[in-house]
Scaffold this motif. Sequence first.
Motif, PDB file in Angstrom:
ATOM      1  N   PHE A   7     -12.326  14.703  -3.110  1.00 15.32           N
ATOM      2  CA  PHE A   7     -11.390  13.580  -3.129  1.00 15.32           C
ATOM      3  C   PHE A   7     -11.108  13.038  -4.531  1.00 15.32           C
ATOM      4  CE2 PHE A   7     -13.586  13.432   1.038  1.00 15.32           C
ATOM      5  CZ  PHE A   7     -12.484  13.694   1.847  1.00 15.32           C
ATOM      6  N   GLY A   8     -11.641  13.687  -5.555  1.00 14.31           N
ATOM      7  CA  GLY A   8     -11.387  13.260  -6.915  1.00 14.31           C
ATOM      8  C   GLY A   8     -11.981  11.907  -7.253  1.00 14.31           C
ATOM      9  N   LEU A   9     -13.209  11.652  -6.806  1.00 14.21           N
ATOM     10  CA  LEU A   9     -13.852  10.354  -7.016  1.00 14.21           C
ATOM     11  C   LEU A   9     -14.695  10.367  -8.286  1.00 14.21           C
ATOM     12  CD1 LEU A   9     -15.196   9.726  -3.379  1.00 14.21           C
ATOM     13  CD2 LEU A   9     -12.871   9.401  -4.275  1.00 14.21           C
ATOM     14  N   SER A  10     -14.885   9.185  -8.860  1.00 11.19           N
ATOM     15  CA  SER A  10     -15.797   9.058  -9.994  1.00 11.19           C
ATOM     16  C   SER A  10     -17.154   8.508  -9.562  1.00 11.19           C
ATOM     17  CB  SER A  10     -15.198   8.154 -11.067  1.00 11.19           C
ATOM     18  OG  SER A  10     -14.908   6.864 -10.550  1.00 11.19           O
ATOM     19  N   VAL A  11     -17.221   7.932  -8.366  1.00 10.33           N
ATOM     20  CA  VAL A  11     -18.474   7.409  -7.817  1.00 10.33           C
ATOM     21  C   VAL A  11     -18.621   7.961  -6.404  1.00 10.33           C
ATOM     22  CG1 VAL A  11     -19.865   5.350  -7.369  1.00 10.33           C
ATOM     23  CG2 VAL A  11     -18.089   5.278  -9.127  1.00 10.33           C
ATOM     24  N   ALA A  58      -2.362   3.075   0.683  1.00 11.17           N
ATOM     25  CA  ALA A  58      -1.814   4.268   0.037  1.00 11.17           C
ATOM     26  C   ALA A  58      -0.987   3.964  -1.199  1.00 11.17           C
ATOM     27  CB  ALA A  58      -0.950   5.040   1.039  1.00 11.17           C
ATOM     28  N   ALA A  59      -0.619   2.702  -1.383  1.00 12.73           N
ATOM     29  CA  ALA A  59       0.359   2.350  -2.418  1.00 12.73           C
ATOM     30  C   ALA A  59      -0.080   2.738  -3.823  1.00 12.73           C
ATOM     31  CB  ALA A  59       0.658   0.853  -2.359  1.00 12.73           C
ATOM     32  N   GLY A  60      -1.371   2.708  -4.087  1.00 10.47           N
ATOM     33  CA  GLY A  60      -1.857   3.042  -5.423  1.00 10.47           C
ATOM     34  C   GLY A  60      -1.912   4.526  -5.716  1.00 10.47           C
ATOM     35  N   GLY A  61      -1.657   5.344  -4.704  1.00  6.49           N
ATOM     36  CA  GLY A  61      -1.634   6.787  -4.912  1.00  6.49           C
ATOM     37  C   GLY A  61      -2.986   7.472  -4.875  1.00  6.49           C
ATOM     38  N   LYS A  62      -4.055   6.730  -4.583  1.00  5.29           N
ATOM     39  CA  LYS A  62      -5.394   7.310  -4.522  1.00  5.29           C
ATOM     40  C   LYS A  62      -5.727   7.725  -3.082  1.00  5.29           C
ATOM     41  CE  LYS A  62      -6.675   6.513  -8.839  1.00  5.29           C
ATOM     42  NZ  LYS A  62      -7.064   7.600  -9.771  1.00  5.29           N
ATOM     43  N   PRO A  63      -6.578   8.730  -2.921  1.00  2.00           N
ATOM     44  CA  PRO A  63      -7.000   9.097  -1.569  1.00  2.00           C
ATOM     45  C   PRO A  63      -7.710   7.937  -0.872  1.00  2.00           C
ATOM     46  CG  PRO A  63      -7.620  10.797  -3.145  1.00  2.00           C
ATOM     47  CD  PRO A  63      -7.178   9.603  -3.948  1.00  2.00           C
ATOM     48  N   TYR A  64      -7.522   7.838   0.439  1.00  2.00           N
ATOM     49  CA  TYR A  64      -8.191   6.814   1.231  1.00  2.00           C
ATOM     50  C   TYR A  64      -8.428   7.376   2.627  1.00  2.00           C
ATOM     51  CZ  TYR A  64      -3.918   5.854   3.877  1.00  2.00           C
ATOM     52  OH  TYR A  64      -2.836   5.981   4.712  1.00  2.00           O
ATOM     53  N   PRO A  88      -3.881  10.138   5.988  1.00  2.27           N
ATOM     54  CA  PRO A  88      -4.939   9.799   5.031  1.00  2.27           C
ATOM     55  C   PRO A  88      -5.769  11.033   4.705  1.00  2.27           C
ATOM     56  CG  PRO A  88      -5.578   9.136   7.233  1.00  2.27           C
ATOM     57  CD  PRO A  88      -4.158   9.606   7.328  1.00  2.27           C
ATOM     58  N   ALA A  89      -6.538  10.939   3.643  1.00  2.85           N
ATOM     59  CA  ALA A  89      -7.353  12.080   3.237  1.00  2.85           C
ATOM     60  C   ALA A  89      -8.515  12.326   4.191  1.00  2.85           C
ATOM     61  CB  ALA A  89      -7.885  11.854   1.824  1.00  2.85           C
ATOM     62  N   LEU A  90      -9.061  11.240   4.761  1.00  2.00           N
ATOM     63  CA  LEU A  90     -10.251  11.318   5.620  1.00  2.00           C
ATOM     64  C   LEU A  90     -10.067  10.430   6.834  1.00  2.00           C
ATOM     65  CD1 LEU A  90     -13.317  12.163   5.967  1.00  2.00           C
ATOM     66  CD2 LEU A  90     -13.866  10.049   4.737  1.00  2.00           C
ATOM     67  N   VAL A  91     -10.497  10.895   7.981  1.00  2.00           N
ATOM     68  CA  VAL A  91     -10.548  10.065   9.195  1.00  2.00           C
ATOM     69  C   VAL A  91     -11.937  10.190   9.791  1.00  2.00           C
ATOM     70  CG1 VAL A  91      -9.765   9.837  11.587  1.00  2.00           C
ATOM     71  CG2 VAL A  91      -8.092  10.108   9.748  1.00  2.00           C
ATOM     72  N   SER A  92     -12.545   9.053  10.086  1.00  2.00           N
ATOM     73  CA  SER A  92     -13.809   9.086  10.814  1.00  2.00           C
ATOM     74  C   SER A  92     -13.543   8.701  12.262  1.00  2.00           C
ATOM     75  CB  SER A  92     -14.842   8.139  10.190  1.00  2.00           C
ATOM     76  OG  SER A  92     -14.455   6.788  10.329  1.00  2.00           O
ATOM     77  N   LEU A  93     -14.086   9.502  13.155  1.00  2.00           N
ATOM     78  CA  LEU A  93     -13.981   9.275  14.599  1.00  2.00           C
ATOM     79  C   LEU A  93     -15.390   9.258  15.159  1.00  2.00           C
ATOM     80  CD1 LEU A  93     -11.062  11.528  15.855  1.00  2.00           C
ATOM     81  CD2 LEU A  93     -11.442   9.174  16.545  1.00  2.00           C
ATOM     82  N   SER A  94     -15.781   8.127  15.707  1.00  2.00           N
ATOM     83  CA  SER A  94     -17.164   7.990  16.174  1.00  2.00           C
ATOM     84  C   SER A  94     -17.203   7.186  17.463  1.00  2.00           C
ATOM     85  CB  SER A  94     -18.009   7.274  15.108  1.00  2.00           C
ATOM     86  OG  SER A  94     -17.884   7.884  13.849  1.00  2.00           O
ATOM     87  N   PHE A  95     -18.368   7.247  18.125  1.00  5.15           N
ATOM     88  CA  PHE A  95     -18.666   6.380  19.259  1.00  5.15           C
ATOM     89  C   PHE A  95     -17.761   6.659  20.464  1.00  5.15           C
ATOM     90  CE2 PHE A  95     -19.214   3.666  15.322  1.00  5.15           C
ATOM     91  CZ  PHE A  95     -20.509   4.089  15.114  1.00  5.15           C
ATOM     92  N   GLY A  96     -18.048   7.767  21.102  1.00  8.95           N
ATOM     93  CA  GLY A  96     -17.293   8.165  22.275  1.00  8.95           C
ATOM     94  C   GLY A  96     -16.935   9.633  22.201  1.00  8.95           C
TER      95      GLY A  96
END
Length: 318
Positions: A7-11, A58-64, A88-96
């Motif tokens: 995702f091109g992260l620095s942290v 999404a407005a800042g152009g960074k992955p979310y 979005p770059a990532l979706v979490s689907l949990s609980f069910g």
Amino acid sequence: MWLTEKFGLSVPVVGAPMAGVSGGVLTAAISAAGGLGMLGAGSAVSAEWIRAEGAIAAAGGKPYGIGLMAWSVADHPEHLDAVLELQPALVSLSFGEYAPYVGILQQAGIVVATQAGTVADARAAVDAGVDVIVARGAEAGGHGRNAVATLPLLQAILDRTDLPVLAGGGISGPRGLAAVLAAGAVGGWIGTAFLTCVEAQTKEPARQRIIEADETDTVYGTVFDAASRAGWPDEFGGRALRNTFFDTWEGHEDELKTQDAAHQDYVDGTRAADPASASIYAGQGVGALTGQPTAAGILTGFSAYGNYLRAALSDGSR
């Protein structure tokens, strides 16, 4: 490592999706500061809310990313439609029952994660074909299982899969992040640390209660879900700050589900963010919160994880 490269992260931090806390502004701020922000799409929001807040993220152009509850998507398929539109770059689907949606999201080019509270959950995630597993320990705030602490759960899951694994629960600063990275996690799934930052949607009375709380002030159970009638499965309780409402109804959850007056008290308290009756979800790392920093300030703090890793390696070579 996988997370930062993907995702091109620095942290190596993902801001956990928290309904009522992580809207578009917080999501964008985390991503702008080098982490991966995630929008918390609760069951009560509309598809229009997801689209509007997603546009802000999404407005800042960074992955979310965006977090959905599988049990809610079954009743609100329009939530999934909105997410697919946003890409979005990532979706979490949990609980069910999340498995039916994994392939749909992946075909749209979206990375899919799910939260696992036990090794059995992790095995099911592998079978469902997810791209990344979140080892969510019992220390974590919000909903999930109360079965296994973060570190033993993380180790057990890492021993059983080659998939990337994020660690969530009790990671309140760079020391905790360094610890889970050293164990083999690709990053931290961080929620509680962002609860009181200036970009969060957390209401002021709740902010003050969170700041005052220490690490012993959380409780786990289904009291607030019984009161809310939102539809959460009893299988997944939640960790929140202890208050009078919880203490009054703990052990009487079945009765609470049909108590209209108590339900209204809870609804009114939630609207006002009344610490005595509202559900203020937070993990055991809450004691580390002392003020209202920016998301960027929080990420700067986490970025010091490398110092602790290097110190550990240096000490080990003596």
